[in-house]
Scaffold this motif. Structure first.
Motif, mmCIF file in Angstrom:
data_model
loop_
_atom_site.group_PDB
_atom_site.id
_atom_site.type_symbol
_atom_site.label_atom_id
_atom_site.label_comp_id
_atom_site.label_asym_id
_atom_site.label_seq_id
_atom_site.Cartn_x
_atom_site.Cartn_y
_atom_site.Cartn_z
ATOM 1 N N GLY A 52 -110.895 -15.832 -4.099
ATOM 2 C CA GLY A 52 -111.137 -16.477 -5.467
ATOM 3 C C GLY A 52 -109.835 -16.309 -6.401
ATOM 4 N N ARG A 53 -109.986 -17.329 -7.201
ATOM 5 C CA ARG A 53 -109.133 -17.194 -8.397
ATOM 6 C C ARG A 53 -109.745 -16.910 -9.616
ATOM 7 N N THR A 54 -109.282 -16.035 -10.597
ATOM 8 C CA THR A 54 -110.143 -15.749 -11.909
ATOM 9 C C THR A 54 -109.038 -15.655 -12.828
ATOM 10 N N ARG A 55 -109.416 -15.339 -14.298
ATOM 11 C CA ARG A 55 -108.337 -15.240 -15.234
ATOM 12 C C ARG A 55 -108.936 -14.195 -16.394
ATOM 13 N N THR A 56 -108.351 -13.476 -16.886
ATOM 14 C CA THR A 56 -108.740 -12.493 -18.001
ATOM 15 C C THR A 56 -108.598 -13.446 -19.171
ATOM 16 N N ALA A 57 -109.133 -13.064 -20.305
ATOM 17 C CA ALA A 57 -109.263 -13.502 -21.482
ATOM 18 C C ALA A 57 -107.858 -12.773 -22.297
ATOM 19 N N PRO A 58 -107.551 -13.786 -23.330
ATOM 20 C CA PRO A 58 -106.435 -13.229 -24.095
ATOM 21 C C PRO A 58 -106.812 -11.951 -24.794
ATOM 22 N N GLN A 59 -105.979 -11.174 -25.794
ATOM 23 C CA GLN A 59 -106.201 -10.198 -26.350
ATOM 24 C C GLN A 59 -106.751 -10.581 -27.727
ATOM 25 N N TYR A 60 -107.580 -9.860 -28.202
ATOM 26 C CA TYR A 60 -108.428 -10.475 -29.340
ATOM 27 C C TYR A 60 -107.469 -10.491 -30.501
ATOM 28 N N GLY A 61 -107.317 -11.572 -31.254
ATOM 29 C CA GLY A 61 -106.629 -11.863 -32.491
ATOM 30 C C GLY A 61 -105.316 -12.375 -32.113
ATOM 31 N N ARG A 62 -104.829 -12.313 -30.979
ATOM 32 C CA ARG A 62 -103.490 -12.904 -30.418
ATOM 33 C C ARG A 62 -103.274 -14.513 -30.692
ATOM 34 N N PRO A 63 -102.323 -15.048 -30.962
ATOM 35 C CA PRO A 63 -102.153 -16.380 -31.093
ATOM 36 C C PRO A 63 -102.295 -16.984 -29.616
ATOM 37 N N VAL A 64 -103.058 -18.111 -29.423
ATOM 38 C CA VAL A 64 -103.312 -18.750 -28.193
ATOM 39 C C VAL A 64 -102.919 -20.113 -28.498
ATOM 40 N N PRO A 65 -101.792 -20.782 -27.767
ATOM 41 C CA PRO A 65 -101.779 -22.271 -27.976
ATOM 42 C C PRO A 65 -102.737 -23.216 -27.438
ATOM 43 N N GLY A 66 -103.255 -22.846 -26.216
ATOM 44 C CA GLY A 66 -104.566 -24.021 -25.721
ATOM 45 C C GLY A 66 -105.338 -23.073 -24.881
ATOM 46 N N LEU A 67 -106.645 -23.682 -24.746
ATOM 47 C CA LEU A 67 -107.616 -23.283 -23.668
ATOM 48 C C LEU A 67 -108.066 -24.435 -23.198
ATOM 49 N N SER A 68 -108.347 -24.215 -21.857
ATOM 50 C CA SER A 68 -109.103 -25.330 -21.011
ATOM 51 C C SER A 68 -110.295 -24.680 -20.273
ATOM 52 N N PHE A 69 -111.330 -25.490 -20.601
ATOM 53 C CA PHE A 69 -112.608 -24.813 -19.874
ATOM 54 C C PHE A 69 -113.701 -26.164 -19.777
ATOM 55 N N ALA A 70 -114.492 -25.747 -18.851
ATOM 56 C CA ALA A 70 -115.730 -26.748 -18.450
ATOM 57 C C ALA A 70 -116.905 -26.291 -18.654
ATOM 58 N N PHE A 71 -118.092 -27.037 -19.058
ATOM 59 C CA PHE A 71 -119.181 -26.405 -19.029
ATOM 60 C C PHE A 71 -120.308 -27.502 -18.256
ATOM 61 N N ALA A 72 -121.490 -27.033 -17.842
ATOM 62 C CA ALA A 72 -122.270 -27.831 -16.906
ATOM 63 C C ALA A 72 -123.667 -27.104 -17.003
ATOM 64 N N SER A 73 -124.522 -27.948 -16.279
ATOM 65 C CA SER A 73 -126.012 -27.576 -16.405
ATOM 66 C C SER A 73 -126.920 -28.224 -15.436
ATOM 67 N N CYS A 74 -128.155 -27.864 -14.936
ATOM 68 C CA CYS A 74 -129.008 -28.603 -14.386
ATOM 69 C C CYS A 74 -128.714 -29.190 -13.014
ATOM 70 N N GLN A 75 -129.102 -28.793 -11.989
ATOM 71 C CA GLN A 75 -128.472 -29.003 -10.885
ATOM 72 C C GLN A 75 -129.620 -28.921 -9.714
#
Length: 544
Positions: free
Chosen positions: A154-177
């Motif tokens: 599996g591939r995972t990723r931690t979050a950035p540190q609280y308050g640090r500048p982040v240039p971009g975030l890519s995410f998805a959301f889903a439901s109901c299957q």
């Protein structure tokens, strides 16, 4: 959801605590053991038996997953099930030794964390490892081993540190299957994308029976799977069935997930201690405890989310630097009963009652107190069902669903007014439940034409529930025509991909041409853009 009226009686939540106390006393020792007698950390007699260190066949038939990423930790999960649809996955009473590894590379040349865990019968041989001491905003790879059997990577990723500048975030959301209504084609596409995190907004399973041949899938299942789920074993079996899907497994393996539940993980349109069909509350709380326990066993969440009987802590926060804060809400466990007997009704004295709540008082305070911190540029409410008013009747009469925030207008006003009073710069709501895509501008008071727009809402369609659908059905056209704050609708299956920067929020609605066959094609139906500091919606390639 909008199209599922339920014959709820007119009940409120005043007796919840008393009902919960009765649950703990009246149900008796046998029922207590069945529901909550083996909570994580409480050893059973078989836990001291000699452990199993190898198995005859592959135990990783339900895949692997990671979730609830923080800047220094992430949960990794699996459940051992050599026979996935058999009770306890076909395993005997003894615990099983599971080895796990986390590495910075896919070949595991640089393993940074490793250990062993005991997969126990009382947890249905699920394993939750809260891997700590990781570096922020880093990709990691993980795997499990039982004897000679090695899990997928599996591939995972931690979050950035609280308050640090982040240039971009890519995410998805889903439901109901709904398993029997379509293939999980959208997850195949999601797995191929480079998402930093995935959100699931609920209805991961359905409590309904799947049919002897699993509907459009033409997959025979044991007779137990044709019944509605009630017992702990039945809920466990339903999760196992869903998790055998290879596309769902691939999406879990591709990125960390942050999950909540909605109604169908327990019972259609349940509200607090009240079931769809008004089952005696003591009985329903037993069912709810069974459902919660099975949900926890099958999700990549922390011990803090493990249930105590019929109670479970679901609302929590996840922050990505100074860019985005996600407030994962629970709008099922603490809500008042649906107004006016549920279904779609005109706004009425009960739905407009200023004392009614969809979040409960404690969660509402937690949410508003957090907003006052203004710690991220984009403040996101990630939850179950629509906040925006959705008039579903053509003509001058207003008819709105009582199961959404329309049935809890005071909650809507308190939260949206509260966000504005606290100076929230960009308020966004992401939800599911309705089996259709709807993008709306949020207002605290839809009866007031001059009320300001204070946020934006993105309702994602279903993964498979509702069969193939179409570009727009009559229901969607009516919603678009009757609600001037609604800017886009669609009635196909799929998910939403989002790219966020300090300057803008870009949502791509990814839809499948068909889900009743396994080889559907995914494409982008529309791209919707919201600019920093301006909640108005710009539609690219869709309706205007």
């Amino acid at each position: 959801m909008i199209d599922e009226p339920s014959p709820f009686s007119h009940l409120r939540l005043g007796s919840v605590d008393a009902t919960r106390r009765r649950f703990l006393t009246v149900t008796g020792a046998a029922m207590g053991l069945a529901v909550a007698g083996s909570l994580p950390g409480i050893a059973r007699a078989d836990s001291s038996a000699v452990e199993v260190t190898d198995l005859r066949s592959d135990p990783f038939t339900l895949g692997i997953a990671s979730g609830d990423p923080l800047s220094d930790s992430v949960v990794i999960w699996t459940r051992l099930a050599p026979e996935p649809l058999a009770p306890f996955g076909g395993l005997g009473p003894r615990p099983v030794t599971v080895l796990w590894q986390v590495a910075e590379d896919e070949q595991f040349g640089n393993v940074v964390r490793s250990g062993t865990a005991r997969a126990r019968r009382e947890q249905s041989y699920s394993v939750h490892i809260d891997v700590q001491g990781l570096r922020p905003w880093r990709h990691y790879y993980y795997r499990f081993r039982v004897g000679r059997h090695l899990s997928p990577v599996g591939r995972t990723r931690t979050a950035p540190q609280y308050g640090r500048p982040v240039p971009g975030l890519s995410f998805a959301f889903a439901s109901c299957q709904a398993y029997w209504e379509g293939f999980f084609t959208a997850y195949r596409d999601m797995a191929a994308q480079e998402h930093d995190v995935v959100f699931h907004m609920g209805d991961y399973i359905y409590e309904y029976g799947v049919g002897v041949d699993s509907g459009v899938r033409r997959q025979p299942v044991p007779v137990d799977f044709t019944r509605e789920t009630m017992t702990l074993d039945e809920y466990r079996g339903r999760y196992a069935l869903y998790k055998t899907d290879p596309d769902l497994q691939a999406a879990h393996a591709a990125a960390p997930w942050i999950v909540t539940l909605d109604d169908h993980e327990v019972d259609n349109n349940w509200a607090g201690p009240i079931s769809e069909n008004n089952t005696p509350q003591d009985e329903f709380l037993v069912r709810r405890a069974n459902a919660f326990r099975a949900w926890w066993e099958h999700m990549p969440v922390r011990m803090a989310q493990s249930p105590t009987g019929p109670d479970m802590q679901l609302y929590r926060r996840f922050q990505y630097g100074d860019l985005v804060r996600f407030n994962m809400l629970d709008t099922r466990q603490y809500r008042d009963n649906q107004a006016a007997g549920d279904g779609s009704k005109p706004p009425n004295p009960e739905s407009l009652d200023p004392d009614r709540t969809i979040t409960g008082d404690a969660q509402e305070k937690w949410l508003l107190d957090g907003m006052a911190e203004r710690s991220a540029r984009w403040e996101v409410l990630a939850h179950q069902t629509a906040i925006a008013q959705l008039d579903v009747k053509a003509g001058p009469e207003i008819l709105v669903p009582m199961d959404t925030w329309d049935g809890y207008a005071a909650s809507r006003q308190r939260v949206l007014d509260g966000a504005q009073e606290r100076g929230v710069r960009n308020l966004v709501s992401i939800v599911g439940d309705l089996h259709r895509s709807i993008v709306s501008e949020l207002k605290a008071d839809y009866a007031n034409d001059t009320a300001p727009v204070v946020g934006t809402e993105f309702v994602g369609t279903s993964i498979s529930s509702g069969l193939d659908g179409m570009d727009n059905d009559q229901g969607g056209l009516t919603i678009l025509a009757e609600n001037p704050h609604v800017k886009f609708t669609n009635f196909q299956r799929g998910y939403v991909r989002v790219d966020v920067t300090p300057e803008q929020w870009v949502a791509d609605y990814r839809v499948a041409d068909r889900v009743i066959v396994p080889d559907g094609t995914i494409s982008t139906r529309a791209r919707l853009v919201v600019k920093d500091g301006d909640p108005s919606i710009h539609v690219v390639g869709g309706q205007s």
